[in-house]
Design a protein around this motif. Structure first.
Motif: not given
Length: 192
Positions: A151-164, A166-167, A170-174, A186-192
């Motif tokens: 399938x010619x879907x958009x290539x999304x090179x974004x990973x959950x590991x990178x997001x975790x 970054x959080x 203290x980086x802004x991943x919003x 944010x409310x649950x203070x996950x990944x900090x």
């Protein structure tokens, strides 16, 4: 109804997951995409992996406003360790009127021949493969297989590991997360 099964830990689910799933729902013959949240293996305790219900809650919040995208906790009640073939057989018994297909990234296709009963999967189910930027040669083993649809879907090179990570730093991943998921993390203070 034809259902595409998108398996993952979704720790957390991000806009890359949603973009690929929505693309498949809108530009293929799949009627719905189910995000199958993979349970934490009782044998592998990963401290960075949130509880099954917390990850399901994020997928629920992320997909709430999309008619064709649904969260699924179907694997939570299945025997562990769980294999895709077992989930497919279980779903077929539970929903005999639905047709199920697998969704995977190109990177996973390379190791697909190592999956339990992969031949049985290919015999009975279609596999929708979305592009990934990955190292090494492209897979030729399944190049012209009639059940594998690239399938010619958009290539999304974004990973959950990178997001975790970054959080944690203290980086802004919003921008990388659906608003409802960002607010929950944010409310649950996950990944900090």
């Amino acid at each position: 109804m034809k259902i595409g099964l998108y398996f993952g830990t979704f720790n957390p689910i991000h806009i890359g997951h949603l973009t690929i799933a929505n693309h498949l729902a809108e530009h293929s013959d799949l009627d719905q995409i189910w995000f199958v949240v993979t349970p934490q293996s009782p044998f592998k305790k990963k401290s960075s992996l949130l509880d099954n219900r917390q990850r399901y809650e994020m997928v629920y919040r992320a997909t709430e406003s999309y008619l064709k995208l649904k969260p699924s906790d179907i694997e939570f009640g299945l025997k562990q360790p769980n294999y895709t073939i077992d989930t497919l057989i279980y779903l077929e018994e539970k929903f005999p009127d639905y047709e199920f297909a697998l969704i995977m990234g190109e990177d996973n296709l390379k190791s697909f021949h190592k999956w339990k009963n992969y031949e049985l999967i290919l015999e009975n189910y279609s596999v929708y493969v979305y592009p990934r930027i990955s190292e090494g040669k492209t897979d030729t083993q399944f190049k012209d297989h009639p059940k594998i649809h690239h399938v010619a879907a958009p290539i999304m090179e974004l990973s959950s590991t990178f997001i975790r990570n970054s959080i944690k730093e203290g980086k802004n991943v919003r921008p990388m997360l659906p608003d409802s998921v960002w607010e929950y993390i944010d409310e649950m203070n996950f990944y900090k």
